[in-house]
Design an enzyme around this catalytic site. Sequence first.
Site, PDB file in Angstrom:
ATOM      1  CG  HIS A 157      25.188 -21.488  -1.861  1.00 20.83           C
ATOM      2  ND1 HIS A 157      26.194 -21.228  -0.734  1.00 20.83           N
ATOM      3  CD2 HIS A 157      25.957 -22.167  -2.807  1.00 20.83           C
ATOM      4  CE1 HIS A 157      27.336 -21.429  -1.648  1.00 20.83           C
ATOM      5  NE2 HIS A 157      27.138 -21.937  -2.673  1.00 20.83           N
ATOM      6  CG  HIS A 164      28.504 -25.996  -5.556  1.00 17.90           C
ATOM      7  ND1 HIS A 164      28.892 -24.967  -6.689  1.00 17.90           N
ATOM      8  CD2 HIS A 164      28.377 -25.291  -4.574  1.00 17.90           C
ATOM      9  CE1 HIS A 164      29.188 -23.807  -6.018  1.00 17.90           C
ATOM     10  NE2 HIS A 164      28.838 -24.027  -4.574  1.00 17.90           N
ATOM     11  CD  GLU A 176      31.215 -23.589  -1.294  1.00 20.79           C
ATOM     12  OE1 GLU A 176      30.044 -23.577  -2.089  1.00 20.79           O
ATOM     13  OE2 GLU A 176      31.989 -22.559  -1.313  1.00 20.79           O
TER      14      GLU A 176
END
Lengths: 134, 134
Positions: free
Chosen positions: A7, A79, A130
């Site tokens: 994502h 992010h 991430e």
Amino acid sequence: MLGRVNHIALVVPNLAEAAAKYRSVLGAAVTAPDALPEHGVSVVFVTLENTKVELLEPLGSDSPIAAFLAKNPAGGMHHICYEVEDIIAARDSLVAAGGRVLGDGQPKIGAHGKPVLFLHPKDFFGTLIELEQV
Amino acid sequence: MLGRVNHIALVVPNLAEAAAKYRSVLGAAVTAPDALPEHGVSVVFVTLENTKVELLEPLGSDSPIAAFLAKNPAGGMHHICYEVEDIIAARDSLVAAGGRVLGDGQPKIGAHGKPVLFLHPKDFFGTLIELEQV
């Protein structure tokens, strides 16, 4: 090491307003809002054909994204989350290459119930990365 | 309206250094650098399983990303590009909903040789959105 983009996360000042706009103006499929007090965020996912956009609003008084929103009151890109097969192997390889993992270096259970780590944005040209083991 | 995420664009201060790091530290497939003087950028693509990350460095004296890099000297997340089937229909629908298209409102031929438009980040919670007709 990097697998799929799981994502792209965007911080927004008002989750209901953002979800409505992605749905009605951009014609996207948007999930129902989910409060995740243990992560200090409320979240909706914009479901696209090949990945997801995660819209995040701070939740609670010590939200990890409160400082970002204070610095970027309109919201902004926060992010990118990449999938990895083995988060411990990925971490050890990154640390051996001089990369820094945020926090205590141990994976946490993220918003999807999977182990996640965050890498220091200063090591990756200002982008917060991430990693999520899938 | 929104189809696939075509790419996520990150501005970096040094393209060669960033490409090397994504290749060697993150273990990703990275294309050879491409200078696009008509767009004022040099670019490499990080090729992932489901989408691409576009690393951008300013090229020339009036690069459209020079101001971003001046404000974010370490680099940072710049925009998300979504694919649409019909960019004129998408634009007209967005404008009818009160959205603003950057520039003169006419699609330009983007870095992939396809028509593109950029939407005002103030209309989308601080995130710059590119639409690309595929």
